[in-house]
Structure formats: structure tokens, C-alpha cells
Enzyme design. Structure first.
Site, PDB file in Angstrom:
ATOM      1  CE  LYS A  28      -2.724   0.898   3.215  1.00  0.00           C
ATOM      2  NZ  LYS A  28      -2.347   1.868   4.155  1.00  0.00           N
ATOM      3  CB  SER A  29       4.108   2.564   1.522  1.00  0.00           C
ATOM      4  OG  SER A  29       3.283   2.330   2.948  1.00  0.00           O
ATOM      5  NE  ARG A  33       5.691   6.469   0.911  1.00  0.00           N
ATOM      6  CZ  ARG A  33       5.827   6.481   1.718  1.00  0.00           C
ATOM      7  NH1 ARG A  33       4.115   5.492   1.622  1.00  0.00           N
ATOM      8  NH2 ARG A  33       5.533   6.662   2.860  1.00  0.00           N
ATOM      9  CB  SER A 174       4.116   9.936  11.488  1.00  0.00           C
ATOM     10  OG  SER A 174       3.333  10.230  10.219  1.00  0.00           O
ATOM     11  CD  GLN A 176       0.035   7.937   6.911  1.00  0.00           C
ATOM     12  OE1 GLN A 176      -0.485   8.779   8.258  1.00  0.00           O
ATOM     13  NE2 GLN A 176      -0.171   7.311   7.099  1.00  0.00           N
ATOM     14  CG  ASP A 327       0.208  -0.087   9.336  1.00  0.00           C
ATOM     15  OD1 ASP A 327      -0.191   0.704  10.204  1.00  0.00           O
ATOM     16  OD2 ASP A 327       0.831   0.560   8.294  1.00  0.00           O
ATOM     17  CE  LYS A 354      -0.311   4.260  12.692  1.00  0.00           C
ATOM     18  NZ  LYS A 354       0.258   5.065  11.749  1.00  0.00           N
ATOM     19  NE  ARG A 358      -4.998  -0.474  13.018  1.00  0.00           N
ATOM     20  CZ  ARG A 358      -4.555   0.660  11.627  1.00  0.00           C
ATOM     21  NH1 ARG A 358      -3.309   0.416  11.965  1.00  0.00           N
ATOM     22  NH2 ARG A 358      -4.720   0.050  10.536  1.00  0.00           N
TER      23      ARG A 358
HETATM   24  C1  S3P Z   1       2.526   4.699   5.888  1.00  0.00           C
HETATM   25  C2  S3P Z   1       3.160   5.402   7.513  1.00  0.00           C
HETATM   26  C3  S3P Z   1       2.386   4.674   8.593  1.00  0.00           C
HETATM   27  C4  S3P Z   1       1.493   3.338   8.207  1.00  0.00           C
HETATM   28  C5  S3P Z   1      -0.012   3.790   7.111  1.00  0.00           C
HETATM   29  C6  S3P Z   1       1.704   3.465   6.161  1.00  0.00           C
HETATM   30  C7  S3P Z   1       3.287   5.405   4.846  1.00  0.00           C
HETATM   31  O1  S3P Z   1       1.698   5.768   9.181  1.00  0.00           O
HETATM   32  O2  S3P Z   1       0.855   2.710   9.658  1.00  0.00           O
HETATM   33  O3  S3P Z   1      -0.166   2.686   7.255  1.00  0.00           O
HETATM   34  O4  S3P Z   1       2.839   4.990   4.295  1.00  0.00           O
HETATM   35  O5  S3P Z   1       3.694   5.837   4.644  1.00  0.00           O
HETATM   36  P1  S3P Z   1       2.125   6.686  10.358  1.00  0.00           P
HETATM   37  O6  S3P Z   1       3.297   7.460   9.008  1.00  0.00           O
HETATM   38  O7  S3P Z   1       0.910   7.608  10.620  1.00  0.00           O
HETATM   39  O8  S3P Z   1       2.745   6.474  10.643  1.00  0.00           O
END
Ligand code: S3P
Length: 450
Positions: A28-29, A33, A174, A176, A327, A354, A358
């Protein structure tokens, strides 16, 4: 988008052993991107193995709204004709990122240093999540952000017309937030520096370098110092998205708790910033082997073989490992219930912000199914009942959170009585083939509260 349709109650019950090969979807990440960086390159990026879950589809739609040409060729093959760094057009309408924190935070980062205005929203889960952690650093570039109370969506960002580069120490672990700042730095002149005390997933750094950006990473006493030179020309890439270790976690953990199981989960990325769960499971005594270890696209990859593991013991999960398995704590807590002894998970306050809180969501469902859980602000522990000791029999709320729903479905596979969730529809955000894939291994998941 999940959470807006009819809830889908689901029940999982003990069946025979799980056997076979579980080909889980793309990461997914990396999928988010690939679309976003593809939209910022000049020319056509080709992507295979894209995760076609709702979160990623929402990002594809957003990239179209900002002017990129995004084409679905079928079977996980996509192409993106990018507009170049700084080339986003102003969207005509509100950008709806559905359930996806990654989608909205990364996209906010990109548009924050372009002279356009955009309004973002999401589903009931996303609209509760904190966005100030992203807009605070984006304001340092000159961006303006106006949202609801507490920095919640819906929110409007006015991008900086003359952005300045930024030096920012990320206050929470994080990826993100780190990625949003780096993506904003792409269209700022000069060098943007991001410092993280704890290493989080590094896909943005690796992929920015792959697309031709000048980016360096140094491990220093301050932490990981990432320096990005702004205003590069990004070159289109051919990307094969690896399979998602966070999705692999579900068939792997299901095999560990279901008597007689032997499941192969091929081609899973074992990037050290993502693989903490598998290390933890092995420390607990899980029969989990890495087969055919290799490198693909610069990432360590292996086929995971997981077998029923009646001898697992509870452990203290090292807090410094949290970011590499953030996660995976929900499904780890389920495995912990089938181990012997106590499993302590500390340093995990990020779990509270999240797709759901969780710790709270899992604690409620575990307790309802006969498992003892203790919790504090940034820790929780689960008292293991052994391989045949989890009573089950209750319905759990999924709180619009895909990983909560899937974790309780895994619990039902090994518990004495069936386990239900009130709504399994969010599973489609990250793992749309979860039900058929688990059924093909021998699991019994039905769409009803029975
Ligand atoms: C992700 C970062 C994580 C993760 C999310 C995907 C990413 O979140 O929990 O499912 O793709 O950068 P955080 O940056 O809030 O930790």
C-alpha cells in the site's frame, strides 16, 4: 469509499488446517507513492502490481484531479503521465481521500508548495484523525491551512506561491509526516532537511532517489538526517510493486494459530523498516521460515512459510521496534492470545491515532472474546491462553478499520467459538481479495452474524 455503504457483518469460524499459497496484493505504501511520484515526473511511469484497494484508487483519482493522466490497464498494470514538479493544476472539486491517512497527508505535502488551493475530506474515520502534524511543518514552507477544530478534515490548503526550504525535526515517529515534508520540499528551492529520531519506513527516500531526486540520508547523533535538493526534474520509472508485508501478516498469523496449517506467502518485502512483526513472531517461537531470500528492485524479499505453532510464548516487544511493525500490532495481539504467557507491547501511542484507536478497538474485541488485556496511554499487554484456550463467541466492532476487521477474522480461525465483526467493508481499503484468498487456503469466513 468505505464506511459510506451498507455495513458488511462477517463471521470467521474454525475449519480445517490452512494450506496452500497466499499471493497477497501489492504494498500500500509503495502503491500510493508510485502514483504520486509518477504524477510529478515528466513522461510516463509504468506500474505493475499496484494495490487496487480503495485507499490507492482514491489517490489515483486525486492525481487525475491535480492534472496527471492516470490509466488503469487491468490486472494491476497502471500508467501515470506526470505533470512535473510544481505542475499541479488546481482541482475543480473537493479531494476525497476516503479512509486513507497516507493518501491525504502525502498529497497535502505535494500541493503545499504550489500556487493552488485544494480542499480535502475523507470518511468518518479519516475526518477524526489529526492533520496538524502535517500542516504544522507545511506552514513553515509558507502554506496556509484552515480545517475544523483540532486540525481535522475537511480542510483547505492554500499552497505557498514562493515556498522556502525547511529544516524540520519530526516530533512523532511517522513516515507520513516525514514524506509530506519531503514532498513539499520537492518544489521549494534549496535544501529541505528532515530529521527523524526513530527510523520509520523509508519508501519515500528510496523512491525519490529512484525517480532522480538528489537526496541523502545520514545516521547522526541527532537521528536520521534526510536532505533533499528542491526543484529536480523527476524521471519516469518502471515500478514493480512488491507484495505488502502488512497484508502478508494476516495469512501468516492465521496459519500460526490454526491447527495443522502450512501456508506459503511468496515474494514479501523484508525491508527492515517494515519487517518487525516477523522478527517478533520468530522470537515468540513461531514456525516461520524465510525461503528463497533474494533482492528485488533493491529491496530484500523472501517467501514466508508459516506453520501452526502451538509452542509460542508471550514476549516483551522492544519499543524501539514499534515503527517497523506499527500496522501489525492488532494482528500480533491476536497471536499473543494464542501464545502462553504475557505479551507486552510498549512505546505504541501512535496506535491511538490510526484508522481507529487500535489499542482500544482490539482491547474491546479481545475482552469480549474472553482474553485479558491491560492498557495504558502508550502500552498494552495481552494474557495468552495457549493454542486451544481462546473462547471466542463474540461480535467485535471494527470502527471503520480494515486491520481491526481482519485481525478478528484471524482470531475466529483458531478460537473455540466463531468470532464476528459488525462491519468488514473497510477490508477493501487495503486487501480487497482477503475473503477469497483466505477461503482458498481453507478458512471459513461468511458474510453474516451467525
Ligand atoms: C504509512 C505510514 C504509517 C502507517 C500507514 C502507512 C506510509 O503511518 O501506519 O499505514 O505509507 O507512510 P504513520 O506515518 O502515521 O506512522
Amino acid at each position: 469509499m468505505s464506511g459510506h455503504g451498507t455495513p458488511i457483518p462477517m463471521t470467521s469460524r474454525r475449519a480445517g488446517p490452512l494450506k496452500g499459497v497466499a499471493e497477497v496484493p501489492g504494498d500500500k505504501s509503495i502503491s500510493h507513492r508510485s502514483l504520486i511520484l509518477g504524477a510529478l515526473a515528466i513522461g510516463e511511469t509504468q506500474i505493475s502490481g499496484l494495490l487496487e484497494g480503495e485507499d490507492v484508487i482514491d489517490t489515483a483519482k486525486a492525481m487525475r484531479a491535480f492534472g496527471a493522466e492516470v490509466t488503469d490497464h487491468g490486472g494491476g498494470d497502471w500508467s501515470v503521465h506526470g505533470v512535473g514538479v510544481g505542475g499541479f493544476q488546481e482541482p475543480d472539486n473537493v479531494i476525497d481521500c476516503g479512509n486513507s491517512g497516507t493518501g491525504v497527508r502525502l498529497i497535502m505535502g505535494v500541493m503545499a508548495t504550489q500556487p493552488i488551493t485544494a480542499t480535502f475530506t475523507g470518511d468518518a474515520s479519516l475526518n477524526k484523525r489529526p492533520m496538524a502534524r502535517v500542516t504544522d511543518p507545511l506552514e513553515l514552507f509558507g502554506t496556509q491551512a484552515v480545517g475544523r477544530e483540532g486540525g481535522r478534515l475537511p480542510m483547505t490548503l492554500v499552497g505557498a506561491a514562493d515556498p522556502v526550504p525547511v529544516r524540520y525535526e519530526v516530533p512523532v515517529p511517522s513516515a507520513q509526516v516525514k514524506s509530506a515534508v519531503l514532498l513539499a520540499g520537492l518544489n521549494a528551492p534549496g535544501k529541505t532537511v528532515v530529521i527523524e529520531k526513530e527510523a520509520t519506513r523509508d519508501h519515500s527516500e528510496r523512491m525519490l532517489a529512484g525517480f532522480g531526486a538528489e537526496i541523502t540520508v545520514e545516521d547522526t547523533d541527532e537521528g536520521r538526517v534526510i536532505t533533499l535538493t528542491g526543484q529536480p526534474e523527476l524521471k519516469p520509472q518502471v515500478i514493480a510493486v512488491p507484495r505488502d508485508p502488512s497484508s502478508a501478516a494476516f495469512p501468516v498469523c492465521a496459519a500460526l494459530v490454526t491447527p495443522g496449517s502450512d501456508v506459503l506467502v511468496p515474494g514479501i518485502g523484508l525491508n527492515p523498516t517494515r519487517a518487525g512483526l516477523f522478527t517478533t513472531l520468530r522470537e515468540m517461537g513461531a514456525d516461520l521460515a524465510y525461503e528463497n531470500e533474494r533482492e528485488e528492485g533493491g529491496e530484500p524479499v523472501a517467501d514466508l512459510r508459516a506453520k501452526f505453532s502451538p509452542e509460542m510464548k508471550g514476549i516483551e516487544v522492544p519499543p524501539e521496534r514499534a515503527a517497523s511493525m506499527i500496522d501489525e500490532y492488532p494482528v500480533l495481539s491476536v497471536v499473543a492470545a494464542f501464545a502462553t504467557g504475557n505479551t507486552m507491547m510498549a512505546g505504541v501511542k501512535e496506535l491511538r491515532v490510526k484508522e481507529s484507536d487500535r489499542i482500544d478497538a482490539m482491547a474491546r474485541g479481545l475482552r469480549a472474546n474472553g482474553v485479558t488485556v491491560e492498557e495504558g496511554a502508550d502500552w498494552w499487554s495481552v494474557e495468552g491462553l495457549g493454542p486451544d484456550g481462546v473462547p471466542g463467541g463474540a461480535t467485535c466492532e471494527s470502527f471503520l478499520d480494515h486491520r481491526i476487521a481482519m485481525s478478528f477474522m484471524v482470531m475466529g480461525m483458531g478460537a473455540q467459538k466463531p468470532v464476528s465483526v459488525d462491519d468488514g467493508s473497510p477490508i477493501a481499503t487495503s486487501f480487497p481479495i482477503f475473503e477469497p484468498l483466505m477461503s482458498s487456503l481453507g478458512a471459513q469466513i461468511v458474510r453474516s452474524n451467525s
